[in-house]
Design a protein around this motif. Structure first.
Motif, PDB file in Angstrom:
ATOM      1  N   ALA A  49      -1.100   2.798  -3.075  1.00 24.26           N
ATOM      2  CA  ALA A  49      -0.451   3.136  -1.695  1.00 24.26           C
ATOM      3  C   ALA A  49      -0.868   2.185  -0.856  1.00 24.26           C
ATOM      4  O   ALA A  49      -2.090   2.127  -1.308  1.00 24.26           O
ATOM      5  N   LEU A  50       0.170   1.187  -0.394  1.00 21.71           N
ATOM      6  CA  LEU A  50      -0.558   0.541   0.550  1.00 21.71           C
ATOM      7  C   LEU A  50       0.716   0.667   1.541  1.00 21.71           C
ATOM      8  O   LEU A  50       1.402   0.406   2.116  1.00 21.71           O
ATOM      9  N   SER A  51       0.032   0.921   2.951  1.00 26.35           N
ATOM     10  CA  SER A  51       0.751   0.834   4.169  1.00 26.35           C
ATOM     11  C   SER A  51       0.792  -0.633   5.053  1.00 26.35           C
ATOM     12  O   SER A  51      -0.723  -1.079   5.075  1.00 26.35           O
ATOM     13  N   ILE A  52       1.543  -1.510   5.560  1.00 25.95           N
ATOM     14  CA  ILE A  52       0.938  -2.661   6.397  1.00 25.95           C
ATOM     15  C   ILE A  52       1.807  -3.046   7.325  1.00 25.95           C
ATOM     16  O   ILE A  52       3.031  -3.419   7.290  1.00 25.95           O
ATOM     17  N   GLN A  53       1.758  -3.813   8.191  1.00 20.14           N
ATOM     18  CA  GLN A  53       2.733  -4.039   9.699  1.00 20.14           C
ATOM     19  C   GLN A  53       3.345  -5.364   8.826  1.00 20.14           C
ATOM     20  O   GLN A  53       2.841  -5.728   8.379  1.00 20.14           O
ATOM     21  N   GLU A  54       4.181  -5.504   9.615  1.00 22.49           N
ATOM     22  CA  GLU A  54       5.287  -6.639   9.228  1.00 22.49           C
ATOM     23  C   GLU A  54       4.371  -7.680   9.544  1.00 22.49           C
ATOM     24  O   GLU A  54       3.532  -7.469  10.378  1.00 22.49           O
ATOM     25  N   GLY A  55       4.486  -8.954   9.271  1.00 25.41           N
ATOM     26  CA  GLY A  55       3.301 -10.003   9.744  1.00 25.41           C
ATOM     27  C   GLY A  55       1.862 -10.142   8.687  1.00 25.41           C
ATOM     28  O   GLY A  55       1.698 -11.066   8.832  1.00 25.41           O
ATOM     29  N   GLU A  56       1.800  -8.526   8.490  1.00 26.69           N
ATOM     30  CA  GLU A  56       0.439  -8.887   7.689  1.00 26.69           C
ATOM     31  C   GLU A  56       0.281  -9.266   6.040  1.00 26.69           C
ATOM     32  O   GLU A  56       0.805  -9.409   5.814  1.00 26.69           O
ATOM     33  N   ASN A  57      -0.500  -9.652   5.587  1.00 25.93           N
ATOM     34  CA  ASN A  57      -0.760  -9.430   4.183  1.00 25.93           C
ATOM     35  C   ASN A  57      -1.140  -8.519   3.420  1.00 25.93           C
ATOM     36  O   ASN A  57      -2.152  -7.400   3.624  1.00 25.93           O
ATOM     37  N   ALA A  58      -0.698  -8.844   2.435  1.00 29.63           N
ATOM     38  CA  ALA A  58      -0.647  -7.138   1.274  1.00 29.63           C
ATOM     39  C   ALA A  58      -1.513  -7.881  -0.020  1.00 29.63           C
ATOM     40  O   ALA A  58      -1.173  -8.879  -0.975  1.00 29.63           O
ATOM     41  N   THR A  59      -2.457  -6.930  -0.402  1.00 29.46           N
ATOM     42  CA  THR A  59      -3.260  -8.135  -1.181  1.00 29.46           C
ATOM     43  C   THR A  59      -3.456  -6.700  -2.610  1.00 29.46           C
ATOM     44  O   THR A  59      -4.405  -4.828  -2.008  1.00 29.46           O
ATOM     45  N   MET A  60      -2.981  -6.964  -3.494  1.00 33.08           N
ATOM     46  CA  MET A  60      -3.208  -5.410  -4.372  1.00 33.08           C
ATOM     47  C   MET A  60      -4.204  -6.452  -5.873  1.00 33.08           C
ATOM     48  O   MET A  60      -3.971  -7.437  -6.177  1.00 33.08           O
ATOM     49  N   ASN A  61      -4.542  -5.359  -6.409  1.00 34.01           N
ATOM     50  CA  ASN A  61      -5.568  -5.362  -6.946  1.00 34.01           C
ATOM     51  C   ASN A  61      -5.036  -5.020  -8.770  1.00 34.01           C
ATOM     52  O   ASN A  61      -4.968  -3.849  -9.036  1.00 34.01           O
ATOM     53  N   CYS A  62      -5.090  -5.492  -9.860  1.00 32.77           N
ATOM     54  CA  CYS A  62      -5.063  -5.242 -11.596  1.00 32.77           C
ATOM     55  C   CYS A  62      -6.199  -5.672 -11.603  1.00 32.77           C
ATOM     56  O   CYS A  62      -6.848  -6.791 -12.755  1.00 32.77           O
ATOM     57  N   SER A  63      -6.803  -4.263 -13.132  1.00 36.08           N
ATOM     58  CA  SER A  63      -7.826  -4.649 -13.983  1.00 36.08           C
ATOM     59  C   SER A  63      -7.217  -4.050 -14.547  1.00 36.08           C
ATOM     60  O   SER A  63      -6.430  -3.127 -15.715  1.00 36.08           O
ATOM     61  N   ASP A  68      -9.009 -13.526 -13.097  1.00 32.78           N
ATOM     62  CA  ASP A  68     -10.996 -13.578 -13.542  1.00 32.78           C
ATOM     63  C   ASP A  68     -10.672 -13.081 -14.472  1.00 32.78           C
ATOM     64  O   ASP A  68     -10.586 -11.965 -15.148  1.00 32.78           O
ATOM     65  N   THR A  69     -10.769 -14.057 -16.067  1.00 31.29           N
ATOM     66  CA  THR A  69     -10.896 -13.116 -16.718  1.00 31.29           C
ATOM     67  C   THR A  69     -12.042 -12.612 -17.596  1.00 31.29           C
ATOM     68  O   THR A  69     -12.521 -12.120 -18.364  1.00 31.29           O
ATOM     69  N   SER A  70     -13.339 -13.220 -16.433  1.00 32.74           N
ATOM     70  CA  SER A  70     -14.969 -12.916 -16.531  1.00 32.74           C
ATOM     71  C   SER A  70     -15.091 -10.928 -16.331  1.00 32.74           C
ATOM     72  O   SER A  70     -15.810 -10.543 -16.927  1.00 32.74           O
ATOM     73  N   LYS A  71     -14.372 -11.047 -15.492  1.00 30.23           N
ATOM     74  CA  LYS A  71     -14.605  -9.851 -14.768  1.00 30.23           C
ATOM     75  C   LYS A  71     -13.031  -8.834 -14.889  1.00 30.23           C
ATOM     76  O   LYS A  71     -12.638  -7.284 -14.789  1.00 30.23           O
ATOM     77  N   LYS A  72     -11.935  -9.772 -15.845  1.00 27.94           N
ATOM     78  CA  LYS A  72     -10.815  -8.216 -16.376  1.00 27.94           C
ATOM     79  C   LYS A  72     -10.313  -8.581 -14.881  1.00 27.94           C
ATOM     80  O   LYS A  72      -9.882  -7.223 -14.861  1.00 27.94           O
ATOM     81  N   SER A  73      -9.507  -8.862 -14.498  1.00 29.89           N
ATOM     82  CA  SER A  73      -9.151  -8.397 -13.265  1.00 29.89           C
ATOM     83  C   SER A  73      -8.409  -9.701 -12.359  1.00 29.89           C
ATOM     84  O   SER A  73      -8.797 -11.670 -13.033  1.00 29.89           O
ATOM     85  N   SER A  74      -7.594  -9.217 -11.829  1.00 31.66           N
ATOM     86  CA  SER A  74      -6.619 -10.112 -10.823  1.00 31.66           C
ATOM     87  C   SER A  74      -5.811  -9.872 -10.151  1.00 31.66           C
ATOM     88  O   SER A  74      -5.906  -8.354  -9.307  1.00 31.66           O
ATOM     89  N   SER A  75      -5.935 -10.301  -8.801  1.00 30.35           N
ATOM     90  CA  SER A  75      -5.092  -9.989  -7.184  1.00 30.35           C
ATOM     91  C   SER A  75      -3.557 -10.627  -7.439  1.00 30.35           C
ATOM     92  O   SER A  75      -3.487 -11.854  -7.325  1.00 30.35           O
ATOM     93  N   LEU A  76      -2.837  -9.881  -6.933  1.00 31.06           N
ATOM     94  CA  LEU A  76      -1.542 -10.301  -6.094  1.00 31.06           C
ATOM     95  C   LEU A  76      -1.586 -10.397  -4.294  1.00 31.06           C
ATOM     96  O   LEU A  76      -1.625  -8.936  -4.420  1.00 31.06           O
ATOM     97  N   LEU A  77      -1.986 -11.915  -3.633  1.00 32.17           N
ATOM     98  CA  LEU A  77      -1.755 -11.165  -2.497  1.00 32.17           C
ATOM     99  C   LEU A  77      -0.387 -11.546  -1.443  1.00 32.17           C
ATOM    100  O   LEU A  77       0.119 -12.680  -2.851  1.00 32.17           O
ATOM    101  N   ILE A  78       0.296 -10.948  -1.427  1.00 29.60           N
ATOM    102  CA  ILE A  78       2.275 -11.574  -0.300  1.00 29.60           C
ATOM    103  C   ILE A  78       1.172 -11.738   0.760  1.00 29.60           C
ATOM    104  O   ILE A  78       0.920 -11.021   2.050  1.00 29.60           O
TER     105      ILE A  78
END
Lengths: 113, 113
Positions: free
Chosen positions: A10-24, A66-76
């Motif tokens: 879960a992630l809670s941010i203020q409007e206007g900020e960036n949100a970063t979410m990760n996936c492995s 990043d396939t070497s780390k088997k991870s992805s990130s989504l930035l809004i």
């Protein structure tokens, strides 16, 4: 078993900020996708990145892989209250007649006005 | 929205009764999927189809069967509903194997008493 695991849960941010979410993920993939789900609705495809790509943009979305780390990130970037939703990563594997995705459990994003 | 409909949208039934959920698409897509979504588990694949009369099991197929007699319809049957099958069920479709992004239906909320 779940292939993708998102972080944070879960992630809670203020409007206007960036949100970063990760996936492995754990095994080889052909592509990785991100989906959004608004409350009570079906999932909506946001963006797909192939295993031979490192970064992709779509509007306010930026996804990295990043396939070497088997991870992805989504930035809004410059988040809006309307971005409040659950976000899922899904790993895709294409083998013969199989075209399946395996979804993670999702990240709940709350954007405060 | 992709042309996917699900029926019924809501159903309440009793333990032991058979239930059939219908997914209908107007996109002539080859692949169709049934998922269930439960808190803490994300989306889990029940069954999928890669053509008329061609189906295969997903990770949570026990207690479910499917049929696809024509391209546009994919039916999910709970042979004898149990309370553990209370869930939200989503149908999804995808087109060619070159890009396996999925388009989701609106979901069916099933309650088994």
């Amino acid at each position: 078993s779940q292939q993708g695991e998102e972080d944070p849960q879960a992630l809670s941010i203020q409007e206007g900020e960036n949100a970063t979410m990760n996936c492995s993920y754990k095994t080889s993939i052909n592509n990785l996708q991100w989906y959004r789900q608004n409350s009570g609705r079906g999932l909506v495809h946001l963006i797909l990145i192939r295993s031979n790509e490192r970064e992709k943009h779509s509007g306010r979305l930026r996804v990295t892989l990043d396939t070497s780390k088997k991870s992805s990130s989504l930035l809004i970037t410059a988040s809006r209250a309307a971005d409040t939703a659950s976000y899922f990563c899904a790993t895709g594997l294409l083998t013969g007649a199989n075209s399946k995705l395996t979804f993670g459990k999702g990240i709940t994003l709350s954007v405060r006005p | 929205d992709a042309g996917i409909t699900q029926s019924p949208r809501h159903k309440v039934t009793e333990t032991g009764t058979p239930v059939t959920l219908r997914c209908h698409q107007t996109e002539n897509h080859r692949y169709m999927y049934w998922y269930r979504q439960d808190p803490g588990h994300g989306l889990r694949l029940i069954h999928y189809s890669y053509g008329v009369k061609d189906t295969d099991k997903g990770e949570v197929s026990d207690g479910y069967s499917v049929s696809r007699s024509k391209t546009e319809d994919f039916l999910l049957t709970l042979e004898s509903a149990t309370s553990s099958q209370t869930s939200v069920y989503f149908c999804a479709i995808t087109g060619t194997s070159g890009s396996n992004e999925q388009f989701f239906g609106p979901g069916t909320r099933l309650t088994v008493l």
